[in-house]
Design an enzyme around this catalytic site. Structure first.
Site, PDB file in Angstrom:
ATOM      1  N   HIS A  30       0.524  -1.338   0.415  1.00 16.86           N
ATOM      2  CA  HIS A  30       0.016   0.132  -0.143  1.00 16.86           C
ATOM      3  C   HIS A  30       0.756   1.687   0.262  1.00 16.86           C
ATOM      4  O   HIS A  30       2.205   1.572   0.168  1.00 16.86           O
ATOM      5  CB  HIS A  30      -0.681   0.299   1.324  1.00 16.86           C
TER       6      HIS A  30
ATOM      7  N   ASP B  73      -7.715  -5.033  -0.433  1.00 22.38           N
ATOM      8  CA  ASP B  73      -8.562  -5.079  -1.863  1.00 22.38           C
ATOM      9  C   ASP B  73      -8.372  -7.259  -1.396  1.00 22.38           C
ATOM     10  O   ASP B  73      -9.093  -7.505  -2.498  1.00 22.38           O
ATOM     11  CB  ASP B  73      -8.033  -5.130  -3.119  1.00 22.38           C
TER      12      ASP B  73
HETATM   13  N1  ACO Z   1       4.714  -7.855  -4.956  1.00 24.49           N
HETATM   14  C1  ACO Z   1       5.844  -7.717  -5.642  1.00 24.49           C
HETATM   15  N2  ACO Z   1       6.022  -6.542  -5.044  1.00 24.49           N
HETATM   16  C2  ACO Z   1       5.559  -5.350  -4.558  1.00 24.49           C
HETATM   17  C3  ACO Z   1       4.757  -5.375  -4.638  1.00 24.49           C
HETATM   18  C4  ACO Z   1       3.637  -6.507  -4.852  1.00 24.49           C
HETATM   19  N3  ACO Z   1       2.096  -6.332  -4.385  1.00 24.49           N
HETATM   20  N4  ACO Z   1       4.420  -3.926  -4.803  1.00 24.49           N
HETATM   21  C5  ACO Z   1       5.297  -3.630  -3.818  1.00 24.49           C
HETATM   22  N5  ACO Z   1       6.186  -4.317  -3.712  1.00 24.49           N
HETATM   23  C6  ACO Z   1       7.712  -3.706  -4.381  1.00 24.49           C
HETATM   24  C7  ACO Z   1       8.350  -3.037  -5.359  1.00 24.49           C
HETATM   25  O1  ACO Z   1       9.098  -3.902  -6.009  1.00 24.49           O
HETATM   26  C8  ACO Z   1       9.677  -2.493  -4.177  1.00 24.49           C
HETATM   27  O2  ACO Z   1      10.670  -3.319  -4.736  1.00 24.49           O
HETATM   28  P1  ACO Z   1      12.083  -2.906  -4.762  1.00 24.49           P
HETATM   29  O3  ACO Z   1      11.993  -1.484  -3.512  1.00 24.49           O
HETATM   30  O4  ACO Z   1      12.757  -4.131  -4.529  1.00 24.49           O
HETATM   31  O5  ACO Z   1      12.291  -1.745  -6.153  1.00 24.49           O
HETATM   32  C9  ACO Z   1       9.265  -1.983  -3.126  1.00 24.49           C
HETATM   33  O6  ACO Z   1       7.425  -3.841  -3.104  1.00 24.49           O
HETATM   34  C10 ACO Z   1       8.060  -0.727  -3.330  1.00 24.49           C
HETATM   35  O7  ACO Z   1       7.241  -0.791  -4.049  1.00 24.49           O
HETATM   36  P2  ACO Z   1       6.748   0.536  -4.803  1.00 24.49           P
HETATM   37  O8  ACO Z   1       5.427   0.375  -5.947  1.00 24.49           O
HETATM   38  O9  ACO Z   1       7.436   1.629  -4.753  1.00 24.49           O
HETATM   39  O10 ACO Z   1       5.704   1.536  -3.527  1.00 24.49           O
HETATM   40  P3  ACO Z   1       4.079   1.954  -3.643  1.00 24.49           P
HETATM   41  O11 ACO Z   1       3.766   2.537  -2.496  1.00 24.49           O
HETATM   42  O12 ACO Z   1       4.462   3.114  -4.794  1.00 24.49           O
HETATM   43  O13 ACO Z   1       2.952   1.183  -4.609  1.00 24.49           O
HETATM   44  C11 ACO Z   1       1.194  -0.280  -4.432  1.00 24.49           C
HETATM   45  C12 ACO Z   1       1.317   0.783  -3.524  1.00 24.49           C
HETATM   46  C13 ACO Z   1       1.034   0.485  -5.641  1.00 24.49           C
HETATM   47  C14 ACO Z   1       0.034  -0.730  -3.964  1.00 24.49           C
HETATM   48  C15 ACO Z   1       2.033  -1.629  -4.755  1.00 24.49           C
HETATM   49  O14 ACO Z   1       2.062  -2.325  -3.680  1.00 24.49           O
HETATM   50  C16 ACO Z   1       1.649  -2.754  -5.846  1.00 24.49           C
HETATM   51  O15 ACO Z   1       1.343  -2.323  -7.028  1.00 24.49           O
HETATM   52  N6  ACO Z   1       0.546  -3.376  -4.779  1.00 24.49           N
HETATM   53  C17 ACO Z   1      -0.591  -4.571  -5.429  1.00 24.49           C
HETATM   54  C18 ACO Z   1      -1.592  -3.818  -6.236  1.00 24.49           C
HETATM   55  C19 ACO Z   1      -2.429  -3.371  -5.352  1.00 24.49           C
HETATM   56  O16 ACO Z   1      -2.604  -4.617  -4.635  1.00 24.49           O
HETATM   57  N7  ACO Z   1      -2.815  -2.307  -5.378  1.00 24.49           N
HETATM   58  C20 ACO Z   1      -3.806  -1.856  -4.444  1.00 24.49           C
HETATM   59  C21 ACO Z   1      -4.021  -0.993  -3.688  1.00 24.49           C
HETATM   60  S1  ACO Z   1      -5.235  -0.308  -2.421  1.00 24.49           S
HETATM   61  C22 ACO Z   1      -6.149   0.320  -2.137  1.00 24.49           C
HETATM   62  O17 ACO Z   1      -6.213   1.331  -4.017  1.00 24.49           O
HETATM   63  C23 ACO Z   1      -7.728   0.393  -1.973  1.00 24.49           C
END
Ligand code: ACO
Length: 427
Positions: free
Chosen positions: A306, A363
């Site tokens: 998140h 979610d």
């Molecule tokens: N699976 C695997 N790796 C992940 C995931 C995931 N779901 N989410 C983040 N990471 C990793 C990234 O690859 C990154 O790794 P690194 O530091 O080695 O490069 C690190 O965790 C940080 O990730 P970011 O993308 O920079 O985090 P951000 O805060 O920008 O993204 C987000 C948040 C978009 C929710 C992301 O975690 C994601 O894509 N999750 C899956 C989709 C999801 O469940 N969305 C619902 C959000 S809740 C809502 O809207 C109600």
């Protein structure tokens, strides 16, 4: 904490006021930054930028706190109901019994949707995604309700709120009926809001329909948990569209489109599709965890991580319990749900996920619970939109009443400098 921040550019110092929120959140007010220094800030994804001051929702991602108008989400989910929470978010205070009854009755005045809207629905292909239809229908409501709302007039504003709450629920469920080929039906003003949602979805003209009270109660709770989440992607969209003084329905329609994406509300659908894929490929959760960790693989574990919650998502905790209760009550035995459990356990123990503070988000569990309730996967994000509606309305109203300026970010241009036009035959 000092009440000014100092910025030095080219040896020259500039002072900016420091603003402290009710919960001691610190912000540097850079309203005069460009005017005084000529510079702007660059913050892709707005990870460090506050776009407004707001009295509606407080969340602390590190501590896992979420409050609507000062009330803890845990208490609201336990003791309140969706319409009461909607009133709280939109009007600022918990309603008295009389205020709540009036609100519910006033919403009922607007539950009839113009019959001509059905012609618009007819034009969509049967397999169109419900979120696409919902965004279009919400926008179309503007055409059927063209009068501009004078936000300075309390009565007009109140009526616009009730109208949005009434009509949106009906058109949201019509997207499903279109998809199923069911006849479009009507809200029953003798029944409650969430009960009506179930009826509008599943009641058929061929026989009586009685929603399961456990499902209605769980849905009410889910709607409360989704009702607002301060300046997330769809809410910021609603505020920015509304800042041009576009109407409430037009702004909400934009919010629906923003919510649809799989990185935002669309994640609840993506979670179930991912679980189904894992099941179809033999049910090996570990393999998918390895894929999610592989930097050369674009796969992400949907429903994990998140933007602001870096310890746990307080809503996920509540939903996890609700999911367990509903699954037990309905006696659901679904292999996809066992995969969800395996995945959750494996990811929570994995160093990659621990190091990055990646926990199951709202979610992850909402998808599971909706599936157990018999809601089709493509409708999951529509349910999120129904829950988020009062939040969008509250934020739109606050933005307009605070007379916020039109949202118009700046950019750092990185394209070509000025160059002479090249005629086509010389390219
Ligand atoms: N699976 C695997 N790796 C992940 C995931 C995931 N779901 N989410 C983040 N990471 C990793 C990234 O690859 C990154 O790794 P690194 O530091 O080695 O490069 C690190 O965790 C940080 O990730 P970011 O993308 O920079 O985090 P951000 O805060 O920008 O993204 C987000 C948040 C978009 C929710 C992301 O975690 C994601 O894509 N999750 C899956 C989709 C999801 O469940 N969305 C619902 C959000 S809740 C809502 O809207 C109600």
């Amino acid at each position: 904490m000092s009440n000014t921040a100092i910025l030095e550019i080219d040896g020259k110092k500039y002072e900016f006021p420091v603003i402290i929120g009710t919960e001691n959140e610190v912000a540097i007010d850079i309203d005069k930054l460009r005017g005084t220094t000529g510079a702007i800030t660059l913050d892709p994804g707005f990870k460090n930028s506050g776009s407004c001051k707001s009295d509606i929702t407080f969340l602390d991602g590190e501590k896992g706190i979420l409050r609507y108008r000062g009330y803890a989400i845990e208490e609201l989910a336990e003791q309140s109901n969706f319409l009461e929470v909607s009133y709280l978010l939109i009007f600022g205070e918990l309603p008295t019994q009389a205020q709540l009854e009036k609100f519910e009755n006033d919403i009922r005045k607007y539950t009839l949707v113009n019959e001509e809207m059905k012609n618009i629905i007819d034009g969509f292909p049967k397999n169109a995604h419900p979120m696409g239809i919902l965004a279009s229908l919400t926008s179309a409501l503007t055409a059927f309700n063209p009068q501009q709302v004078n936000v300075g007039d309390d009565k007009q504003l109140y009526d616009a709120v009730c109208k949005a709450m009434g009509k949106f629920l009906v058109i949201a469920t019509w997207t499903f009926r279109k998809n199923m080929g069911y006849p479009l039906n009507y809200y029953d003003n003798t029944k409650g809001y969430v009960e009506n949602f179930m009826r509008l979805m599943f009641e058929l003209p061929t026989g009586p329909y009685k929603p399961n009270p456990t499902v209605v109660e769980a849905l009410d709770k889910l709607f409360i948990l989704h009702a607002d989440h301060e300046q997330n992607c769809s809410t910021s969209t609603v505020r920015i569209v509304g800042s041009s003084h576009a109407g409430l329905f037009a702004s909400i329609s934009a919010g629906v489109s923003a919510l649809w994406g799989p990185l935002h509300g669309g994640a609840n659908q993506a979670v179930l599709e991912m679980l189904e894929e894992i099941q179809a490929n033999g049910g090996d959760a570990e393999k998918y965890i390895a894929k999610a960790k592989d930097k050369d693989d674009p796969f992400r574990l949907m429903g994990f991580g998140h933007r602001v919650y870096k310890n746990f998502d307080p809503r996920a905790k509540i939903i996890k319990k609700a999911a367990d209760d509903v699954l037990a009550e309905l006696g659901v035995d679904d292999p996809v749900l066992s995969i969800a459990k395996k995945l959750e356990e494996a990811a929570l123990q994995d160093d990659y996920f621990k190091a990055r503070n990646l926990y199951p988000n709202v979610d992850f569990y909402s998808g599971i619970i909706y599936r157990a309730m018999g809601i089709p996967t493509e409708m999951f994000t529509v349910l999120f939109a129904i829950g988020r509606l009062p939040g969008w309305i509250a934020q739109w109203k606050e933005m307009r009443l605070n007379k916020e300026p039109i949202g118009r970010p700046r950019q750092v241009y990185t394209g070509s400098p000025l160059r002479p036009f090249v005629k086509q035959d010389q390219r």
